[in-house]
Design a protein around this motif. Structure first.
Motif, mmCIF file in Angstrom:
data_model
loop_
_atom_site.group_PDB
_atom_site.id
_atom_site.type_symbol
_atom_site.label_atom_id
_atom_site.label_comp_id
_atom_site.label_asym_id
_atom_site.label_seq_id
_atom_site.Cartn_x
_atom_site.Cartn_y
_atom_site.Cartn_z
ATOM 1 N N LYS A 1 48.704 83.715 41.085
ATOM 2 C CA LYS A 1 48.933 85.160 41.116
ATOM 3 C C LYS A 1 50.053 85.566 42.058
ATOM 4 O O LYS A 1 50.257 86.742 42.296
ATOM 5 N N ARG A 2 50.720 84.587 42.658
ATOM 6 C CA ARG A 2 51.792 84.943 43.579
ATOM 7 C C ARG A 2 53.105 84.333 43.108
ATOM 8 O O ARG A 2 53.119 83.225 42.578
ATOM 9 N N THR A 3 54.188 85.051 43.330
ATOM 10 C CA THR A 3 55.477 84.545 42.881
ATOM 11 C C THR A 3 55.916 83.384 43.764
ATOM 12 O O THR A 3 55.375 83.159 44.853
ATOM 13 N N VAL A 4 56.902 82.670 43.275
ATOM 14 C CA VAL A 4 57.451 81.542 44.023
ATOM 15 C C VAL A 4 57.893 81.998 45.411
ATOM 16 O O VAL A 4 57.600 81.362 46.423
ATOM 17 N N GLY A 5 58.581 83.150 45.446
ATOM 18 C CA GLY A 5 59.061 83.664 46.727
ATOM 19 C C GLY A 5 57.916 83.962 47.680
ATOM 20 O O GLY A 5 57.941 83.588 48.853
ATOM 21 N N PRO B 1 67.358 77.481 41.448
ATOM 22 C CA PRO B 1 68.165 78.689 41.644
ATOM 23 C C PRO B 1 67.397 79.740 42.447
ATOM 24 O O PRO B 1 66.166 79.835 42.335
ATOM 25 N N ALA B 2 68.106 80.523 43.226
ATOM 26 C CA ALA B 2 67.453 81.513 44.090
ATOM 27 C C ALA B 2 66.700 82.554 43.272
ATOM 28 O O ALA B 2 65.722 83.136 43.736
ATOM 29 N N ALA B 3 67.117 82.748 42.025
ATOM 30 C CA ALA B 3 66.473 83.752 41.185
ATOM 31 C C ALA B 3 65.022 83.376 40.880
ATOM 32 O O ALA B 3 64.236 84.229 40.487
ATOM 33 N N TYR B 4 64.693 82.114 41.077
ATOM 34 C CA TYR B 4 63.326 81.679 40.785
ATOM 35 C C TYR B 4 62.311 82.293 41.736
ATOM 36 O O TYR B 4 61.118 82.206 41.487
ATOM 37 N N ALA B 5 62.778 82.877 42.835
ATOM 38 C CA ALA B 5 61.837 83.452 43.807
ATOM 39 C C ALA B 5 60.964 84.509 43.173
ATOM 40 O O ALA B 5 59.833 84.731 43.591
ATOM 41 N N GLY B 6 61.464 85.181 42.133
ATOM 42 C CA GLY B 6 60.693 86.242 41.507
ATOM 43 C C GLY B 6 59.765 85.757 40.405
ATOM 44 O O GLY B 6 59.085 86.561 39.791
ATOM 45 N N ARG B 7 59.751 84.457 40.134
ATOM 46 C CA ARG B 7 58.948 83.971 39.015
ATOM 47 C C ARG B 7 57.532 83.594 39.435
ATOM 48 O O ARG B 7 57.272 83.290 40.589
ATOM 49 N N TYR B 8 56.660 83.581 38.441
ATOM 50 C CA TYR B 8 55.287 83.138 38.676
ATOM 51 C C TYR B 8 55.150 81.675 38.254
ATOM 52 O O TYR B 8 55.878 81.216 37.370
ATOM 53 N N PRO B 9 54.215 80.949 38.866
ATOM 54 C CA PRO B 9 54.076 79.529 38.543
ATOM 55 C C PRO B 9 53.921 79.260 37.043
ATOM 56 O O PRO B 9 54.406 78.261 36.545
ATOM 57 N N ARG B 10 53.262 80.179 36.320
ATOM 58 C CA ARG B 10 53.044 79.895 34.899
ATOM 59 C C ARG B 10 54.355 79.906 34.118
ATOM 60 O O ARG B 10 54.414 79.429 32.987
ATOM 61 N N GLN B 11 55.407 80.459 34.717
ATOM 62 C CA GLN B 11 56.693 80.473 34.030
ATOM 63 C C GLN B 11 57.503 79.215 34.320
ATOM 64 O O GLN B 11 58.618 79.088 33.853
ATOM 65 N N TYR C 1 55.680 90.348 50.994
ATOM 66 C CA TYR C 1 55.871 89.416 52.097
ATOM 67 C C TYR C 1 57.166 88.652 51.958
ATOM 68 O O TYR C 1 57.621 88.010 52.871
ATOM 69 N N THR C 2 57.712 88.664 50.764
ATOM 70 C CA THR C 2 58.933 87.914 50.599
ATOM 71 C C THR C 2 60.063 88.669 51.231
ATOM 72 O O THR C 2 60.983 88.071 51.754
ATOM 73 N N GLY C 3 59.950 89.996 51.187
ATOM 74 C CA GLY C 3 61.030 90.776 51.733
ATOM 75 C C GLY C 3 62.314 90.499 51.007
ATOM 76 O O GLY C 3 63.357 90.362 51.616
ATOM 77 N N LEU C 4 62.252 90.394 49.692
ATOM 78 C CA LEU C 4 63.477 90.089 48.967
ATOM 79 C C LEU C 4 64.208 91.363 48.586
ATOM 80 O O LEU C 4 64.887 91.440 47.584
ATOM 81 N N GLY C 5 64.046 92.397 49.362
ATOM 82 C CA GLY C 5 64.815 93.592 49.120
ATOM 83 C C GLY C 5 64.100 94.565 48.217
ATOM 84 O O GLY C 5 63.109 94.254 47.577
ATOM 85 N N ARG C 6 64.628 95.775 48.191
ATOM 86 C CA ARG C 6 63.954 96.845 47.485
ATOM 87 C C ARG C 6 63.994 96.659 45.973
ATOM 88 O O ARG C 6 63.039 96.944 45.272
#
Lengths: 707, 309
Positions: free
Chosen positions: A454-458, A489-499, B10-15
């Motif tokens: 339930k938590r994103t990679v980031g 890639p840094a964009a992965y921080a917003g992804r969920y593990p299931r992706q 908690y990530t604080g990845l910006g708004r």
């Protein structure tokens, strides 16, 4: 000779809400009567769906095209009655996970007897008989007892007479798989379809089961379709090999020629990324076929990782690119984590006579009555780990290797001995200081359960940083940094593990372990749940990280090939104790303990098959129960060279040949053997020399001596 | 029960990222399959109508629920009184919508209390060590061994008849199933590697619970609570019918049935109206709960999908 199975241009389609997927897209191959055919491919290649379609278990997918002919009969259009008869008498299937294949509420004897009944009467049971199934199956088991016993012996279950009335949960994984095999054999099938029958098992158990399959094939002329992701397993056993990729057959031919001279680049790539085919500590080739742009999008793993980013990395190491800051924060005094100024020579982690035991019974009553028996899991283990060093920990399941990791991580408490981190004694996680917690990173086996879904990679990577009190902007920077460390890639921080794919999840888990810049990383079978090509990528990544960050690894695995590839030193565990410790090259090429040799013999598809010391049947046994360990040497009941003395004297861990071994005849049994067949020893020696010669110069290799 | 504060990152990845996540959260909160699920639509519709009636009904009604108008007693349904009047000349429809307010509010409060008590006890049992677990679970067993309504009857009887005491009685008897569900879910994730990793980087207990343990119990608890709302309405009406809940002249469904009992032959609308209202409420919440379970429980969903193919 039995009937022939012909699969021709099979197409199986899955419809989901959003899209339709052609899981099998035109597969054609033949299983000749009495032949063993291997079906190889990575996860998602459609091999399991193909196998299930043959017994018509393809639902929820549907066969949209093509034909499956068995004994001249078309299966894709067969009615239920025909199918029932075929499944009951001709086609048998063994599934991957033995613990879920068997019904937990019936004894194994009853389940085998049921399979016999189905062979004799594959039709529908009358309604009343079905109602009385519980009672009648017991009676039937009694009547067919001898037949059931015979089957259990055929598949190699020792003491079948005592175990016939046992329930599946009383059996180990390997034994359950044997029972499943016995159920399949009870139908006297002419074709056995085995879907990854050994993937969930130890190497030794796997070897025993594979031998059993080969023998059954030889004795009964039973055809076998063996599905596996492991080319080693398949090439060892099979006459012919079918390689599948993305739903299609890319290569199909005799096993030897596929193995020695693969035609298709994908097959070649698959073979190359097997760790035991490469030099230890070298960079493993990764299966990146087809080239990036052609690779179908449904495969999640970004195809770039193996190739493009690797060149990237080299550039970074040379310090010549704009992204050269990648590794720099470690050296940057301001952002440096509390770890970096604590660099000391000598071991980072030391274990001294560590022991741990578990309560046998959880029941409150037992505890109140003082019936508080404890089972030893780890017993008197000593080990040290230096910076930049990898220690491999091998053994069968239940030998205590995972417990050792959990002890070091602080998830369990030691009952004796002590664990020291940088010279300071440490207890369990609750009692450690923040710095001590930050100094040890842990990566677990199953990548999908080690991340919170339930938590994103980031958010996942940010957690340790948040606990360590980093503020938001620093957290943000660090997340980007560790993601690039693990080539995501840094964009992965917003992804969920299931992706993410399994390999990517494991990268995230590694990133989280590295977030606080630990100096030790404990890796508990980090690649056991992954495909071979993904495994190769992760092993490469770990090697790079170690070189960049001077990490110490404690690498647990049951796969000796992986350990041989990555470890500087190896510790072999049996029943909670180290039986052999020493430099990897020496231990794995000239073992001084018979157990190590046993493990080596069990590696499937081992090129040096003639180097095998013993017949695999000799090691078919299982580790004894830790509740009642055998007297004397713990290994003697399974040991091929055990003598009278071994049953009485418990051997100490003695220094032998650059390492330490717990055997009364350390090394002696081997020299005897090499006199008998001098060729073997020569081969081993040459291998040893080439290995050490090819070790890259300049790579610091500490701790080659025993401790 | 406190979930993650919405929007706190908690990530604080910006708004922008924060906006993205919250937007995604909204989107995933009501995926198409929630809207496409027939059970949720029907159940949600029924409950929606009830809530609407409870809010709007008293406002638009020209009558007072308690003022007696003896000249108009026991009138059969007509345009002026769509559901007729009772023995004291009060408009049944008006009393019904006032009663809906009481029933729904009571159901929400009692279910909420059950949920909080049950979740807390389940959580403590699952994380608090074997002795605590054993003691708490025996308490749950004791609670489940009693027939719920009888126990509520006893409690309400001892405390004295009033709506507040009905709420108390119903919350004290219904929490056990929450405790069980929460304990089970928490135990199943407690040993997961991600929870252990969290322990290894020093996450304090509070945060461990909030971030890693509680999110897993949200779905099953939400389903149970929805199903429970209907049961609580029924039980509260039952207690009032027996004279332990709402006291005259309060407009409450159970009490209304009790009042109408004597006129069963001459004025059947007096009990049919609240009876149907209770039945509809229970059916509505049950359908909604079943629908939610279809959507939230992946295993169950797989089954339904398979059945469809």
């Amino acid at each position: 000779m039995g009937p022939e199975l012909v699969v021709d241009d099979l197409r199986v389609r899955f419809r989901t809400r959003s899209e339709t997927v052609d899981a099998v897209d035109g597969a054609s191959f033949t299983v000749e009567p009495g032949a063993i055919v291997g079906l190889v491919g990575e996860s998602g290649s459609g091999k399991s769906v193909t196998a299930r379609s043959i017994v018509r278990l393809e639902s929820p997918g549907e066969i949209v095209d093509g034909s499956i002919k068995f004994d001249g009969r078309e299966l894709t259009s067969a009615d239920d009655r025909t199918l029932r008869r075929l499944r009951g008498r001709e086609l048998a299937m063994v599934f991957q996970d033995p613990s879920t294949t068997l019904n937990p509420v019936y004894t194994v004897g009853e389940q085998i007897a049921e399979a016999i009944r189905i062979r004799e009467n594959p039709g529908r049971q009358p309604f009343l008989a079905e109602l009385a199934a519980g009672v009648s199956s017991r009676l039937r088991t009694r009547r067919r007892r001898s037949e059931v016993l015979e089957l259990m012996e055929t598949v190699g279950i020792p003491q079948a007479d005592e175990r016939i009335d046992a329930y599946p949960h009383q059996f180990s994984g390997g034994m359950c798989q044997r029972v499943a095999l016995a159920m399949a054999l009870a139908r006297r099938p002419s074709l056995l379809i085995a879907d990854e029958p050994t993937t969930a098992l130890d190497t030794t158990t796997q070897a025993a089961i594979l031998d059993r399959l080969a023998r059954l094939n030889a004795e009964r002329g039973m055809g076998i379709l063996l599905i596996s992701h492991d080319l080693g397993v398949v090439s060892e056993l099979c006459d012919r090999v079918v390689v599948m990729y993305d739903g299609t057959v890319v290569e199909y031919g005799p096993a030897e020629s596929v193995r020695s001279d693969p035609e298709h680049p994908y097959t070649k790539a698959l073979l190359d990324c097997l760790p035991h085919r490469s030099e230890p500590r070298s960079r493993l080739p990764t299966a990146d076929w087809p080239p990036a742009d052609d690779r179908p999008s449904r495969s999640d793993e970004p195809p770039l990782q193996g190739t493009v980013l690797e060149t990237d990395r080299t550039a970074v190491d040379g310090g010549t690119t704009a992204t050269g800051e990648r590794g720099s924060p470690r050296r940057d005094a301001e952002t440096a984590a509390p770890g970096s100024d604590r660099r000391v020579d000598g071991p980072i982690v030391e274990l001294e006579d560590v022991a741990a035991s578990f309560r046998q019974s959880d029941a409150l009553v037992d505890r109140l009555l003082g019936r508080d028996e404890r089972v030893p899991a780890v017993n008197g283990v000593s080990l040290s780990l230096r910076a930049g060093e990898t220690v491999g920990l091998v053994g069968e399941s239940g030998c205590g290797k995972s417990t050792l990791v959990r002890l070091t991580a602080g998830l369990e408490e030691t009952t004796a001995g002590e664990i020291r981190l940088r010279g300071e004694r440490i207890g369990d996680a609750d009692s450690r200081t923040d710095d001590q917690l930050a100094d040890v990173g842990v990566v677990f086996q199953n990548p999908t359960t080690s991340l919170n879904p339930k938590r994103t990679v980031g958010q996942t990577i940010a957690e340790p940083l948040f606990e360590a009190g980093w503020d938001e902007s620093r957290r943000e920077d660090r997340i980007e940094e560790v993601l690039s460390l693990v080539d995501l890639p840094a964009a992965y921080a917003g992804r969920y593990p299931r992706q993410l794919s399994g390999g990517q999840c494991q990268r995230v888990a590694i990133a989280r372990a590295l977030a606080l810049e630990p100096s030790v990383v404990l890796l508990d079978e980090p690649t056991a749940a992954l495909d071979v090509s993904t495994q190769a990528r992760i092993l490469n990544l770990l090697a790079d990280l170690q070189a960049d960050l001077d990490l110490a690894y404690l690498f647990v695995s049951h796969d000796l090939a992986v350990v041989r590839h990555i470890a500087d030193r190896v510790a072999v565990m049996y029943l909670g104790q180290f039986v052999e410790v020493g430099p990897t090259n020496r231990v794995l090429s000239a073992p001084t303990h018979p157990y190590t040799q046993t493990l080596l013999d069990a590696i499937p598809g081992n090129e040096a098959e003639e180097c095998r010391q013993w017949d695999r049947e000799a090691l078919a046994g299982e580790p004894p129960s830790p509740t009642s360990p055998p007297d004397g040497c713990a290994f003697h009941p399974r040991c091929p060279v055990a003598s009278e003395d071994c049953t009485r004297v418990e051997p100490p861990l003695e220094a032998v040949d650059g390492g330490r071994t717990r055997c009364l005849y350390a090394g002696e049994w081997r020299s005897d053997d090499s006199q008998r067949s001098a060729g073997d020893a020569d081969a081993t020696e040459t291998q040893l020399i080439t290995n050490s010669e090819r070790t890259e110069p300049g790579v610091a290799r500490t701790g080659r001596d025993g401790r | 029960m406190s979930g993650d504060e919405p929007g706190r990152s908690y990530t604080g990845l910006g708004r922008t990222n924060l906006l993205e996540t919250s937007r995604r959260r909204v989107r995933t909160a009501l995926p198409p399959r929630v809207r496409a699920n027939g059970l949720i639509r029907l159940g949600g519709g029924i409950c929606g109508v009830l809530v609407f009636a409870a809010i709007v009904g008293p406002v638009v009604s020209p009558y007072d629920p308690t003022t007696q108008a003896l000249e108009a007693r026991l009138q059969s349904p007509s345009l002026a009184h769509p559901l007729g009047t009772d023995a004291l000349g009060r408009d049944v429809a008006t009393r019904l919508v006032y009663g809906a307010r009481i029933s729904l509010a009571l159901a929400v409060v009692a279910t909420g209390l059950r949920l909080v008590i049950g979740t807390t006890i389940g959580l403590v049992a699952a994380t608090g060590g074997r002795l605590v677990d054993a003691v708490l679970m025996r308490l749950v067993d004791v609670q489940l061994a009693f027939p719920g309504l009888v126990l509520a009857l006893v409690i309400a009887g001892v405390l004295g008849p009033s709506l507040r005491n009905v709420v108390l009685a119903l919350s004290l008897v219904g929490w056990a199933s929450y405790a069980r569900i929460v304990r089970g879910s928490v135990l199943s994730v407690k040993r997961r590697p991600y929870v252990q990793s969290a322990k290894l980087y020093g996450t304090p207990w509070r945060r461990l619970v909030r971030r890693h343990l509680l999110p897993t119990v949200v779905s099953p608890v939400a389903v149970l609570a929805t199903l429970n709302l209907g049961t609580v309405v029924l039980a509260a009406a039952g207690l009032s019918f027996l004279g332990l809940g709402a006291q005259p002249p309060t407009a409450e469904w159970g009490a209304m049935i009790d009042d109408g009992r004597n006129y069963l032959r001459s004025a059947p609308w007096l009990i049919t109206a609240p009876g149907i209202a209770i039945a509809l409420t229970v059916i509505g919440f049950n359908l909604l709960g079943d629908g939610l379970r279809d959507v939230l429980d992946p295993d169950h969903l797989e089954d339904t999908q398979r059945r469809r193919t």
